[in-house]
Design an enzyme around this catalytic site. Structure first.
Site, PDB file in Angstrom:
ATOM      1  N   ASP A   1      -2.877   6.021  -0.852  1.00  0.00           N
ATOM      2  CA  ASP A   1      -2.664   6.055  -2.391  1.00  0.00           C
ATOM      3  C   ASP A   1      -3.938   5.171  -2.873  1.00  0.00           C
ATOM      4  OD1 ASP A   1      -0.395   7.064  -2.144  1.00  0.00           O
ATOM      5  OD2 ASP A   1       0.903   5.295  -2.564  1.00  0.00           O
TER       6      ASP A   1
ATOM      7  N   ASP B   1      -2.165  -1.487  -2.178  1.00  0.00           N
ATOM      8  CA  ASP B   1      -1.476  -1.307  -0.982  1.00  0.00           C
ATOM      9  C   ASP B   1      -2.217  -0.073  -0.163  1.00  0.00           C
ATOM     10  OD1 ASP B   1       1.689  -1.896  -2.236  1.00  0.00           O
ATOM     11  OD2 ASP B   1       0.373  -3.238  -1.427  1.00  0.00           O
TER      12      ASP B   1
ATOM     13  N   GLU C   1      -0.227   8.061   4.114  1.00  0.00           N
ATOM     14  CA  GLU C   1       0.731   7.089   3.935  1.00  0.00           C
ATOM     15  C   GLU C   1       2.012   7.514   3.323  1.00  0.00           C
ATOM     16  OE1 GLU C   1       1.060   3.460   0.553  1.00  0.00           O
ATOM     17  OE2 GLU C   1      -0.845   4.438   0.647  1.00  0.00           O
TER      18      GLU C   1
ATOM     19  N   ASP D   1      -4.610   2.594  -4.697  1.00  0.00           N
ATOM     20  CA  ASP D   1      -4.150   1.410  -5.219  1.00  0.00           C
ATOM     21  C   ASP D   1      -4.199   0.442  -4.365  1.00  0.00           C
ATOM     22  OD1 ASP D   1      -0.570   2.325  -4.783  1.00  0.00           O
ATOM     23  OD2 ASP D   1      -2.064   1.681  -3.507  1.00  0.00           O
TER      24      ASP D   1
END
Length: 689
Positions: free
Chosen positions: A550, A554, A477, A552
């Site tokens: 990541d 997103d 990402e 998280d």
């Protein structure tokens, strides 16, 4: 999402966290003399709790104890031994300044480490800017204090930030300083950065010098944290090599020795780095005798010492090595002085090639010269600049200029005075250069054949292995994370493809949009396959495809979009177990020398309740893969020996999977809304946070 109907399953290995071994606590030192605490300021009524009272002001050495990693790089074994390096550097500075000839290092049975030099001794007279305090107390208790800023007391020195010995004081449960100067012996003791009593004048004495005796604080480094004699001895011996005019006497209590480390030794090496290199290579075959020397720059504070040789067999586990130092401080990450040294060798060999009409010398690069070289270089600068307080890398621009200027002429003379050995060395380096060019050409040909001359995307950092077996493609990402991943990867087997943000949702996109999407086109090209009905698993260029986003929300969304892409466009990648999810950590938890990584909030809470139960911890949250250092990303997420991967699989019955993907990822928003309404209770815990 309820556990009864997940669209995809993840095979997560269960691991049992290790518990730190306990050890009896050492006796507490006497209570230090501390300043009276300030009265707390009450927050005004009606505020949210964030007021002037929330703003902390750390005074004295409190910042060091609060965040030791900012000053010594952490609280692990390496950081622990950095305390010794700081104290020894100060003693070496006295020797380099020609004020000390003898340094004594002792590790005693109680775990105290002592460094004693016969230099000038730390000043003990009252400090003009700190009434009521001696200069010694200021040096030991005030950050950014010392005699190395102006250059008047020391032309060159290893400690320039003025924090070294005060940091050692802050992170020691007990530290004693004895100074001989001004006709007397002086003594003062400290605990955790605070003086136990004022400076005391002892018996008259004609001696001069400084003795610092300290023991690391278990509150910082963990229970049972002790110095390793073998490591201390290696550090001590390297210092003796770096300055020919000093003698270092090493002593270690027999109770502390657990290996072949000597109980006592006298370390004095008149040959300097030439002796060090000779001891390092032993009886190893070399191409030529070692090229060594020492040159000082007249009129300015600056000197360079070096020793280098070449071996056709390499040096142990490595083809070559370069050990560098600045002002006797080791710089394991290199820097400008190493760049200057390489430049001097490359330019000198090329010039000799032109002189001897050897046209092939033009292809030589620094890589070829250093490939099978064993080199040691030590530079002395007046005001060196380092990256970080631990001084692992020299960044001073003058380091490159000084070294290149002072080494180049002696190297040219060394080559011209011995034409036979110069021709042998030049031929050896040219062979390395030709091998390098041949390997590069072979890799390009092999890779082109392996990929059937596919047009690969420019942002793909491909691996070098020809066959698909054992190779991995990391879909990363963002460009920032892609940069860290490229540094952390194994170039032979791991390829990196960074994607810009969230990709197209193929479940709700038209066929035209899918074909026109640049990110997905790049991914398909990198994989080497044809999408849809033309897909063949034999065309897949990598054994594993790993989605790395990541840790998280997103990142989870991007991962869901990518998994949807593989399920819709090339489901055989999933059915044959070739698609994986990397599990980067979200937190780093540290307590003393113990450090662990947590994947998410639940894992963090589990570690706090088990591994770190009852311990004072520091918790750092990673903002994303791009915020992680390459070494951390490799250790936690990319190294096959240490990482954890989650294999993406399909349920045994795929009857309902297509409908579920359509409801969650399709064009219509109503089914997603209904799903959220039905499963909102599973998100309640997150909302409560």
């Amino acid at each position: 999402m309820p556990p009864s109907s997940p669209p995809f399953l993840f095979d997560l290995p269960e691991t049992e966290p290790e518990k730190p071994a306990g050890a009896p606590a050492r006796p507490a030192p006497p209570a230090p003399v501390a300043a009276a605490p300030t009265s707390p300021v009450e927050a005004p009524a009606g505020t949210t709790g964030y007021s002037a009272a929330s703003i902390e002001v750390l005074e004295g050495l409190e910042p060091v104890r609060k965040r030791p990693g900012m000053y010594i790089g952490g609280t692990d074994e390496r950081a622990l031994h950095h305390l010794f390096a700081e104290v020894l550097d100060n003693a070496m500075d006295e020797a380099v300044a020609r004020h000390a000839k003898l340094i004594k290092v002792e590790l005693d049975a109680e775990g105290y480490l002592s460094v004693h030099d016969d230099g000038r001794g730390i000043p003990v007279d009252p400090h003009p800017k700190h009434p009521g305090k001696s200069a010694l107390e200021v040096v030991m208790t005030v950050l950014h204090s010392g005699g190395k800023f102006s250059g008047k007391a020391y032309e060159t020195s290893g400690g320039l930030h003025g924090v070294g010995v005060s940091v050692v004081n802050a992170l020691s449960d007990h530290l004693e300083v004895t100074v001989w100067r001004d006709g007397h012996e002086w003594h003062q003791s400290f605990s955790r950065g605070l003086p136990l009593r004022g400076l005391e004048r002892g018996q008259p004495s004609k001696k001069h010098g400084t003795l610092i005796r300290f023991r690391p604080d278990e509150q910082i480094f963990g229970t049972g944290a002790t110095f390793k004699p073998a490591r201390l001895f290696r550090m001590t011996r390297s210092k003796a090599y770096l300055f020919r005019g000093v003698e270092i006497r090493w002593t270690c209590a027999p109770e502390r020795i657990v290996d072949a480390t000597p109980a006592s030794a006298v370390l004095h090496f008149p040959g300097g780095l030439a002796d060090a290199l000779s001891d390092r290579i032993g009886e190893l075959e070399t191409v030529t005798p070692a090229f060594s020397g020492r040159v000082e720059r007249k009129g300015e504070a600056g000197a360079v010492e070096w020793a280098v040789t070449w071996s056709p067999a390499g040096f142990g586990e490595a083809d070559g090595f370069v050990q560098s130092y600045c002002n006797t401080v080791a710089t394991p990450d290199g820097g400008t002085h190493e760049a200057g040294f390489r430049a001097a060798l490359v330019k000198g060999l090329k010039a000799y090639g032109e002189l001897s009409n050897e046209k092939r010398a033009s292809i030589i690069t620094a890589e070829d010269v250093i490939a099978n070289a064993g080199a040691m270089i030590s530079v002395f600068l007046r005001n060196p600049e380092f990256q970080g307080q631990t001084k692992d890398r020299l960044s001073s621009p003058e380091g490159a200029r000084l070294v290149e200027q002072l080494v180049r002429d002696p190297f040219d003379h060394w080559l011209t005075e011995s034409p036979k050995q110069a021709t042998t060395l030049l031929g050896f380096v040219i062979d390395r250069a030709e091998d390098r060019l041949k390997r590069r050409k072979d890799k390009e040909v092999q890779r082109a054949a392996a990929t059937r001359k596919l047009r690969l995307p420019g942002k793909l950092a491909d691996c070098t292995r020809q066959a698909a077996q054992g190779t991995e493609l990391f879909i990363v990402e963002g460009d920032s994370a892609g940069g860290s991943a490229k540094q952390a990867r194994d170039r032979a087997t791991q390829a990196i493809l960074p994607l810009r943000g969230k990709i197209l949702n193929v479940a709700s996109a038209t066929a035209d949009k899918l074909r026109a999407n640049a990110e997905l086109s790049d991914l398909t090209l990198a994989l080497g396959v044809q999408p849809g009905t033309r897909f063949s698993l034999d065309d897949l260029r990598y054994e594993r495809v790993i989605i790395m986003t990541d840790a998280d929300v997103d990142g989870a969304h991007i991962a869901a979009l990518l998994i949807t892409y593989f399920y819709r466009v090339m489901p055989e990648v999933i059915r044959h177990g070739r698609l994986f999810m990397a599990l980067p950590p979200l937190y780093r938890i540290q307590a003393g020398s113990l450090s662990e990584y947590a994947r998410d909030d639940a894992h963090r809470d589990e570690l706090l309740a088990t591994t770190f139960k009852g311990r004072k911890t520091e918790i750092g949250r990673f903002k994303g893969l791009g915020e992680m250092m390459a070494s951390q990303l490799k250790e936690t997420t990319m190294d096959p020996k240490k990482r954890t991967l989650a294999r993406v699989t399909l349920p045994e019955s795929e009857d309902d999977i297509a409908d579920l993907v359509e409801r969650l990822m399709g064009k219509k928003a109503e089914p997603r809304f209904d799903f959220i309404q039905q499963n909102a209770r599973f998100a309640q815990a997150d909302l409560d946070l």
